[in-house]
Write a protein that holds these residues in place. Structure first.
Motif, PDB file in Angstrom:
ATOM      1  N   GLU A 124       0.496  -1.821   0.113  1.00 35.46           N
ATOM      2  CA  GLU A 124       0.042   0.117   0.188  1.00 35.46           C
ATOM      3  C   GLU A 124       1.177   1.157  -0.171  1.00 35.46           C
ATOM      4  N   VAL A 125       0.774   2.250  -0.564  1.00 40.21           N
ATOM      5  CA  VAL A 125       1.140   3.512  -0.655  1.00 40.21           C
ATOM      6  C   VAL A 125      -0.057   5.026  -0.539  1.00 40.21           C
ATOM      7  N   ALA A 126       0.102   5.362   0.773  1.00 35.47           N
ATOM      8  CA  ALA A 126      -0.391   6.010   0.827  1.00 35.47           C
ATOM      9  C   ALA A 126      -0.390   7.218  -0.178  1.00 35.47           C
ATOM     10  N   ASP A 127      -2.130   8.476  -0.250  1.00 37.68           N
ATOM     11  CA  ASP A 127      -1.830   9.658  -1.047  1.00 37.68           C
ATOM     12  C   ASP A 127      -2.366  10.793  -0.181  1.00 37.68           C
ATOM     13  N   GLU A 128      -2.422  12.211  -0.814  1.00 37.32           N
ATOM     14  CA  GLU A 128      -3.148  12.834   0.137  1.00 37.32           C
ATOM     15  C   GLU A 128      -4.249  12.699   0.450  1.00 37.32           C
ATOM     16  N   ASN A 129      -4.784  11.892  -0.311  1.00 33.31           N
ATOM     17  CA  ASN A 129      -6.865  11.042  -0.009  1.00 33.31           C
ATOM     18  C   ASN A 129      -7.127  10.130   1.145  1.00 33.31           C
ATOM     19  N   TRP A 130      -5.612   9.937   1.366  1.00 30.03           N
ATOM     20  CA  TRP A 130      -5.750   9.072   2.699  1.00 30.03           C
ATOM     21  C   TRP A 130      -5.973  10.101   4.507  1.00 30.03           C
ATOM     22  N   PRO A 131      -6.815   8.791   5.447  1.00 34.10           N
ATOM     23  CA  PRO A 131      -6.516  10.107   6.560  1.00 34.10           C
ATOM     24  C   PRO A 131      -5.559  10.108   7.651  1.00 34.10           C
ATOM     25  N   ILE A 132      -5.295  11.188   7.420  1.00 34.75           N
ATOM     26  CA  ILE A 132      -4.582  11.112   8.802  1.00 34.75           C
ATOM     27  C   ILE A 132      -4.082   9.919   9.935  1.00 34.75           C
ATOM     28  N   THR A 133      -3.279   9.502   9.932  1.00 33.77           N
ATOM     29  CA  THR A 133      -3.043   8.255  11.147  1.00 33.77           C
ATOM     30  C   THR A 133      -2.573   9.091  12.513  1.00 33.77           C
ATOM     31  N   ARG A 134      -3.788   9.403  13.185  1.00 31.38           N
ATOM     32  CA  ARG A 134      -3.019  10.191  14.232  1.00 31.38           C
ATOM     33  C   ARG A 134      -2.801   9.113  15.707  1.00 31.38           C
ATOM     34  N   LYS A 135      -1.540   8.449  15.231  1.00 34.02           N
ATOM     35  CA  LYS A 135      -1.081   7.588  16.722  1.00 34.02           C
ATOM     36  C   LYS A 135       0.570   8.401  16.367  1.00 34.02           C
ATOM     37  N   GLY A 136       0.833   7.866  17.726  1.00 41.46           N
ATOM     38  CA  GLY A 136       2.541   7.877  18.484  1.00 41.46           C
ATOM     39  C   GLY A 136       2.282  10.101  18.582  1.00 41.46           C
ATOM     40  N   MET A 137       3.591  10.227  18.350  1.00 38.64           N
ATOM     41  CA  MET A 137       3.729  12.624  18.764  1.00 38.64           C
ATOM     42  C   MET A 137       2.485  13.263  17.660  1.00 38.64           C
ATOM     43  N   ALA A 138       2.021  12.361  16.547  1.00 36.64           N
ATOM     44  CA  ALA A 138       0.996  12.879  15.537  1.00 36.64           C
ATOM     45  C   ALA A 138      -0.142  12.828  16.327  1.00 36.64           C
ATOM     46  N   ALA A 139      -0.389  12.114  17.441  1.00 33.57           N
ATOM     47  CA  ALA A 139      -1.276  12.092  18.246  1.00 33.57           C
ATOM     48  C   ALA A 139      -1.944  13.260  18.430  1.00 33.57           C
ATOM     49  N   LEU A 140      -0.456  14.033  18.634  1.00 32.63           N
ATOM     50  CA  LEU A 140      -0.976  15.324  19.207  1.00 32.63           C
ATOM     51  C   LEU A 140      -1.636  16.726  18.456  1.00 32.63           C
ATOM     52  N   GLY A 141      -2.055  15.999  16.996  1.00 32.48           N
ATOM     53  CA  GLY A 141      -2.626  16.999  16.053  1.00 32.48           C
ATOM     54  C   GLY A 141      -3.785  16.666  16.092  1.00 32.48           C
ATOM     55  N   MET A 142      -4.145  16.332  17.059  1.00 29.88           N
ATOM     56  CA  MET A 142      -5.877  14.966  16.668  1.00 29.88           C
ATOM     57  C   MET A 142      -6.421  16.479  16.504  1.00 29.88           C
ATOM     58  N   CYS A 143      -6.525  17.139  16.827  1.00 29.62           N
ATOM     59  CA  CYS A 143      -7.465  18.833  16.218  1.00 29.62           C
ATOM     60  C   CYS A 143      -7.344  19.053  15.389  1.00 29.62           C
ATOM     61  N   TYR A 144      -6.853  18.629  14.943  1.00 27.85           N
ATOM     62  CA  TYR A 144      -6.124  19.286  13.707  1.00 27.85           C
ATOM     63  C   TYR A 144      -7.274  19.269  12.738  1.00 27.85           C
ATOM     64  N   ASP A 145      -7.314  17.728  12.694  1.00 31.84           N
ATOM     65  CA  ASP A 145      -8.111  17.329  11.639  1.00 31.84           C
ATOM     66  C   ASP A 145      -9.748  18.305  11.424  1.00 31.84           C
ATOM     67  N   LEU A 147     -10.420  20.922  13.313  1.00 32.45           N
ATOM     68  CA  LEU A 147      -9.850  22.526  12.065  1.00 32.45           C
ATOM     69  C   LEU A 147     -10.021  22.566  11.099  1.00 32.45           C
ATOM     70  N   ILE A 148      -8.777  21.560   9.859  1.00 30.33           N
ATOM     71  CA  ILE A 148      -8.650  21.668   8.379  1.00 30.33           C
ATOM     72  C   ILE A 148     -10.624  21.008   8.177  1.00 30.33           C
ATOM     73  N   SER A 149     -11.341  20.381   8.674  1.00 33.35           N
ATOM     74  CA  SER A 149     -12.629  20.302   7.938  1.00 33.35           C
ATOM     75  C   SER A 149     -13.490  21.767   8.098  1.00 33.35           C
ATOM     76  N   GLU A 150     -13.582  22.226   9.241  1.00 32.65           N
ATOM     77  CA  GLU A 150     -14.314  23.292   9.966  1.00 32.65           C
ATOM     78  C   GLU A 150     -13.902  24.479   8.570  1.00 32.65           C
ATOM     79  N   ILE A 151     -12.369  25.009   8.388  1.00 27.37           N
ATOM     80  CA  ILE A 151     -12.607  25.713   7.204  1.00 27.37           C
ATOM     81  C   ILE A 151     -12.993  25.071   6.306  1.00 27.37           C
ATOM     82  N   LYS A 152     -12.614  24.004   5.633  1.00 22.76           N
ATOM     83  CA  LYS A 152     -13.093  23.757   4.352  1.00 22.76           C
ATOM     84  C   LYS A 152     -14.269  23.084   3.802  1.00 22.76           C
TER      85      LYS A 152
END
Ligand SMILES: NC(=O)c1ccc[n+]([C@@H]2O[C@H](COP(=O)([O-])OP(=O)(O)OC[C@H]3O[C@@H](n4cnc5c(N)ncnc54)[C@H](OP(=O)(O)O)[C@@H]3O)[C@@H](O)[C@H]2O)c1
Length: 300
Positions: A124-145, A147-152
């Motif tokens: 498998e190779v992820a592209d920009e349409n994949w959901p960001i995996t909020r695991k490990g340190m990336a879970a710090l940005g849980m709010c990000y998705d 916030l982005i969806s609200e802006i869009k």
């Protein structure tokens, strides 16, 4: 262009700044410490002394064509307790919220930075349409998705999202790896069989310059080089470049105990990603297509 940048003094940010100066852009940087030494000609940029956490105290009167966010919440790359993680999560949310609020106040388009955190299996190779995996340190940005969806949804500000892979080069946290290699010992964390995409800091900065100059609103770009690489292959090549004699492998179970689950998940996640979209949309091309060419620059 008139550019406002938060994080222009950091590892990635300062490389972007150097390139923007070369291209004669009119650049203003928000920094907490404008008197610090910086790796670029300070006379070529303007500074606003300020902290993104103190949004009300930021005095900005000029208009800008774009606000670029390459800041990061400071943390030590060591074991992070759950309590500390929760604190960092709250601060990360404030960084994103305040940056978005600043863009709104200034009626200014925003280039926001997150990371290429995608979990893939096998081929498998992820592209920009994949959901960001909020695991490990990336879970710090849980709010990000959210916030982005609200802006869009509300089309509230024109936005471009940049998702860099692990950035390497002289500087930032990567300096620690370089000094370990120079001192004769490289540590292979958890066996290193997992894929973790990489990008040379200079190539990553080029991608930002193109995004700033072309402003392709609504796009999200993964920024990685042309070859998905296993952690082990990357680290062994680093050892080869610096003629490092000792490669110490730390087994996964020891690693988890020592560094805790958050950094463990970040280091051991399997990620393969594609850079097709940014090449197609921005005409970007890495000068260092793989870690083999890129790592050689560390000795220059
Ligand atoms: N490094 C990587 O491998 C990697 C991978 C994927 C994504 N990213 C993302 O890329 C971005 C840049 O990463 P980096 O490694 O270059 O980070 P970095 O070197 O740690 O840079 C930190 C920057 O953030 C600014 N900053 C921190 N707190 C601030 C605050 N409260 N107010 C204003 N500015 C603040 C600092 O400015 P002053 O100290 O001058 O105030 C500094 O310029 C981050 O968003 C990071 O999540 C990095």
């Amino acid at each position: 262009m008139k550019i406002l940048q938060i994080g222009g003094t950091g590892f990635l940010g300062s490389h972007i700044v150097k390139k923007l100066i070369e291209r004669n852009h009119d650049l203003t940087i928000i920094t907490r410490n404008p008197d610090n030494e910086m790796p670029f000609d300070k006379s070529k940029v303007k500074f606003i002394k300020g902290d993104i956490l103190q949004l009300d105290e930021l005095e900005i009167s000029a208009n800008f064509d774009v606000l670029v966010y390459t800041a990061m919440v400071p943390f030590k790359p060591s074991r992070i307790s759950n309590k500390k993680f929760k604190e960092l999560e709250v601060i990360t949310k404030q960084y994103f919220q305040n940056t978005i609020e600043l863009a709104r106040k200034l009626s200014c388009p925003l280039i926001l930075t997150s990371g290429a955190s995608f979990e893939t299996k096998g081929d498998e190779v992820a592209d920009e349409n994949w959901p960001i995996t909020r695991k490990g340190m990336a879970a710090l940005g849980m709010c990000y998705d959210e916030l982005i969806s609200e802006i869009k949804t509300h089309n509230s500000i024109p936005i471009i999202e940049m998702l860099p892979a692990q950035i390497y080069g002289n500087g930032g946290m990567f300096n620690k790896m370089i000094s370990m290699a120079k001192n004769g010992k490289i540590v292979l964390l958890g066996g290193g069989k997992n894929f973790l995409p990489r990008i040379h800091v200079s190539d990553c900065a080029d991608a930002y310059v193109l995004a700033i100059e072309k402003l392709p609103f609504g796009q999200r770009f993964i920024i990685c080089d042309d070859e998905n690489v296993r952690v082990k292959d990357f680290m062994l090549y680093l050892a080869k470049i610096f003629n490092t004699k000792k490669v110490v492998a730390i087994p996964k179970f020891v690693l988890r105990l020592v560094i805790g689950k958050h950094i463990f998940h970040t280091l051991t996640m399997n990620t393969k990603v594609s850079n097709e979209l940014i090449k197609k949309e921005l005409g970007w091309k890495p000068k260092y297509p793989t870690y083999r060419e890129g790592l050689k620059t560390l000795k220059e």
